[in-house]
Design an enzyme around this catalytic site. Structure first.
Site, PDB file in Angstrom:
ATOM      1  N   SER A  99       0.748  -1.313   0.022  1.00 34.50           N
ATOM      2  CA  SER A  99       0.064  -0.097   0.129  1.00 34.50           C
ATOM      3  C   SER A  99       1.035   1.188   0.018  1.00 34.50           C
ATOM      4  O   SER A  99       1.943   1.315   0.620  1.00 34.50           O
ATOM      5  CB  SER A  99      -0.783  -0.092   1.381  1.00 34.50           C
ATOM      6  OG  SER A  99      -1.673   1.168   1.297  1.00 34.50           O
ATOM      7  N   HIS A 113      -2.858   7.295  -4.438  1.00 36.68           N
ATOM      8  CA  HIS A 113      -2.865   6.096  -3.368  1.00 36.68           C
ATOM      9  C   HIS A 113      -3.009   4.941  -4.386  1.00 36.68           C
ATOM     10  O   HIS A 113      -3.651   4.793  -5.433  1.00 36.68           O
ATOM     11  CB  HIS A 113      -4.048   6.003  -2.548  1.00 36.68           C
ATOM     12  CG  HIS A 113      -4.586   4.764  -2.128  1.00 36.68           C
ATOM     13  ND1 HIS A 113      -5.536   4.222  -2.548  1.00 36.68           N
ATOM     14  CD2 HIS A 113      -4.281   4.106  -1.164  1.00 36.68           C
ATOM     15  CE1 HIS A 113      -5.978   2.970  -1.852  1.00 36.68           C
ATOM     16  NE2 HIS A 113      -4.992   3.025  -0.789  1.00 36.68           N
ATOM     17  N   GLY A 265      -4.943  -4.650  15.622  1.00 34.33           N
ATOM     18  CA  GLY A 265      -3.926  -4.270  16.141  1.00 34.33           C
ATOM     19  C   GLY A 265      -2.451  -4.263  15.346  1.00 34.33           C
ATOM     20  O   GLY A 265      -1.514  -4.609  15.780  1.00 34.33           O
ATOM     21  N   GLY A 266      -2.804  -3.520  14.208  1.00 32.78           N
ATOM     22  CA  GLY A 266      -1.711  -3.357  13.418  1.00 32.78           C
ATOM     23  C   GLY A 266      -0.779  -2.396  13.776  1.00 32.78           C
ATOM     24  O   GLY A 266      -1.041  -1.640  14.915  1.00 32.78           O
TER      25      GLY A 266
END
Length: 307
Positions: A99, A113, A265-266
């Protein structure tokens, strides 16, 4: 889907190579190499795995450029990933992808993006379910029709070998996804967006994802090369910071990738590298009628057929 045959190792190798190719090209264009930050999560943590972040801040061309690769696994898909497919809620998962978000310094260069990813949902005693997602979209501050047409044509060319119906389908999906409901406006001029894609089977779906990833540099770099040297002043920088505020709003309120990362929880630094370095908000501001700023609203951040 019923065919659960897939090859994660090949996808991982492709994604790592894509990150390197894009980072090298951006570093060469800017004149500043992107820094490398390799990170790893322990086996006892909520989200396991690791990744690599390539980052440039304060460059000549890019005020901030971040390209992240991650390959992570967890015990339960977060709500953002299973909202459209409730039958997958609670399954274990592996998610790997690249990404990027690039914020150029020059207001005449658009923000961009791009994301390509694969997810696998697992449940003991059942065949794994995999799918691909991704796309790319362009967010100008000052619109140029040539730029929007070039970007969309390149996206269309990447998808056409896999079916003439894909570009219009993914283009419409992009227009609808990158929409700020509370502002009633599009984030930019769109591009393509797809998710939950596995219809043709692993090989063909993987080839399509690669075609999208490979199209990023030819879609975006010619635009930057055309616009990076255009003169600008304080007015243009002020409007750039104002429009960047919309980017912040979308990413923190609506973006499924951001929500997926935070809910699972990244790694916060990697998730929020998409944020612009400077943004501002003005109360009830309206552009002067007939101005270049007004043209962004009337001519560009509205649904249009760009090809």
């Amino acid at each position: 889907m019923t065919d659960s045959t897939y090859d994660v190792a090949r996808v991982r190798t492709y994604l790592q190579g894509l990150q390197t190719r894009i980072a090298d090209a951006l570093g060469a264009l800017d004149g500043t190499p992107l820094a490398t930050d390799i990170w790893q999560r322990g086996p006892a943590e909520r989200l396991r795995g690791g990744g690599c972040t390539r980052i440039l801040e304060g460059g000549r061309v890019f005020e901030r450029a971040g390209i992240g690769f991650s390959d992570v696994a967890g015990d339960a898909l977060p709500p953002s990933a299973s909202a459209a497919r409730p039958q997958l809620a609670g399954r274990g998962f592996e998610a790997l992808g690249v990404s990027l978000v690039l914020h150029p310094r020059n207001p005449y260069c658009p923000t961009v993006h791009m994301n390509v990813r694969m997810l696998i949902a697992t449940k003991p005693g059942e065949a794994p379910i995999f799918w691909f997602g991704g796309g790319m979209d362009l967010t100008p501050v000052y619109g140029f029709e040539d730029d929007a047409r070039h970007f969309h044509r390149t996206c269309k060319d990447a998808l056409d070998p896999f079916g003439a119906e894909l570009y219009p389908r993914f283009k419409k999906w992009c227009d609808e996804y990158f929409f700020l409901k509370h502002r009633n406006e599009m984030r930019g001029v769109g591009g393509i967006f797809f998710d939950d894609f596995s219809e043709p089977g692993f090989e063909r779906s993987f080839e399509m994802m690669q075609s999208v990833g490979d199209a990023f540099l030819p879609a975006y770099l010619p635009i930057v090369e055309r616009r990076a040297a255009l003169p600008y002043g304080e007015r243009e920088r002020d409007f750039q910071a104002y429009r960047r505020g919309r980017y912040v709003e979308f990413n923190l309120v609506f973006d499924r990738g951001t929500l997926f990362g935070l809910q699972s929880g990244g790694r916060t630094e990697s998730i929020l590298m998409s944020m612009p370095p400077v943004a501002n908000w003005r109360y009830n501001w309206q552009p002067e009628p007939g101005s270049p700023e007004a043209r962004l609203y009337s001519d560009f951040i509205v649904p249009r057929d760009w090809v």
